[in-house]
Design an enzyme around this catalytic site. Structure first.
Site, PDB file in Angstrom:
ATOM      1  N   ILE A  82      60.867  21.140  21.463  1.00 53.31           N
ATOM      2  CA  ILE A  82      59.664  21.190  22.303  1.00 53.31           C
ATOM      3  C   ILE A  82      59.559  19.940  23.163  1.00 53.31           C
ATOM      4  O   ILE A  82      59.623  18.822  22.660  1.00 53.31           O
ATOM      5  CB  ILE A  82      58.397  21.326  21.420  1.00 53.31           C
ATOM      6  CG1 ILE A  82      58.511  22.562  20.525  1.00 53.31           C
ATOM      7  CG2 ILE A  82      57.142  21.381  22.290  1.00 53.31           C
ATOM      8  CD1 ILE A  82      58.716  23.871  21.273  1.00 53.31           C
ATOM      9  N   LYS A  83      59.368  20.157  24.454  1.00 54.64           N
ATOM     10  CA  LYS A  83      59.261  19.022  25.383  1.00 54.64           C
ATOM     11  C   LYS A  83      57.788  18.794  25.729  1.00 54.64           C
ATOM     12  O   LYS A  83      57.101  19.692  26.223  1.00 54.64           O
ATOM     13  CB  LYS A  83      60.077  19.334  26.643  1.00 54.64           C
ATOM     14  CG  LYS A  83      60.363  18.122  27.459  1.00 54.64           C
ATOM     15  CD  LYS A  83      61.650  18.165  28.291  1.00 54.64           C
ATOM     16  CE  LYS A  83      61.899  19.289  29.225  1.00 54.64           C
ATOM     17  NZ  LYS A  83      62.512  18.829  30.489  1.00 54.64           N
TER      18      LYS A  83
END
Ligand code: E4P
Length: 218
Positions: A82-83
């Site tokens: 997840i960014k």
């Protein structure tokens, strides 16, 4: 050093996977828009091509939204990272998501202090945008040196990802500065293998062999 492709174009990802030189992917909605695809469509295809380390960016800007989105994106595959943006809200979301074992890539990092904070909170990856610092007349690579030193001083395990790569020179700088990962646009990856003297050397070797009239060994 690991190499990622910075792209939302499935054909580009597929080609570099087949070449065997990439270990992951970074994507964002802007890259998908540039490719004329929806982010959803691009991501669904890329998730089937690459076995691990695919960074998907959340669209929310508040921590509860980022946490909700991060959890939902994680369900799309074991290969998802997840960014999150490196803001106060991003830090809150990082803390919650990492506690449940979700791997988080903290993006849009432009200072050593931002990198220190995200490492303290257990980020899996930190993404300093070196090209964008170069673009405004700073020496971007200095930031990688600083982060490397800080992480080594304290034994932080967060991986340093050299983002915003503009040229093969950036890839060399990343490797010399002991970055863990460099994420590169497709055209930069293509250029890494090319050298005019390699092509000239190969042509000469084949021409000399042909002129000699010899038979090949096998
Ligand atoms: C990485 O996660 C980013 O997508 C990327 O490296 C940003 O690069 P840019 O500055 O060329 O947009």
């Amino acid at each position: 050093m690991q190499l990622y492709i910075d792209s939302a174009v499935p054909q580009e990802v597929e080609k570099m996977m087949a070449l065997g030189i990439i270990d992951g992917v970074t994507t964002n909605p802007s890259l998908a828009a540039k490719a004329g695809m929806t982010y959803k469509e691009a991501v669904a295809k890329i998730l089937k091509i690459v076995p691990d380390n695919i960074s998907l960016e959340v669209l929310s800007t508040d921590a509860p939204g980022m946490i909700r989105e991060g959890r939902a994106l994680t369900k799309m595959g074991k290969n998802v990272v997840i960014k999150l943006p490196t803001t106060e809200e991003g830090l809150k979301a990082l803390k919650v998501l990492t506690k449940t074992g979700i791997r988080v890539n903290m993006t849009l990092v432009f200072s050593a202090n931002q990198a220190l904070l995200v490492a303290k909170l257990g980020a899996y990856i930190v993404s300093p945008f070196i090209g964008r610092l170069d673009d405004i007349g700073q020496t971007g690579i200095d930031l990688i040196d600083e982060i490397r030193q800080i992480y080594d001083n304290y034994g932080f395990k967060t991986k340093i990802l050299f983002a915003s790569v503009r040229s093969p020179l950036h890839v060399k700088q990343a490797a010399l500065a002991s970055a863990d990962i460099a994420t590169c646009p497709y055209d930069v990856l293509e250029k890494l293998v090319k050298h005019p003297l390699t092509d000239i050397g190969l042509k000469k070797f084949l021409d000399d062999f042909k002129e000699s009239g010899q038979k090949p060994l096998v």
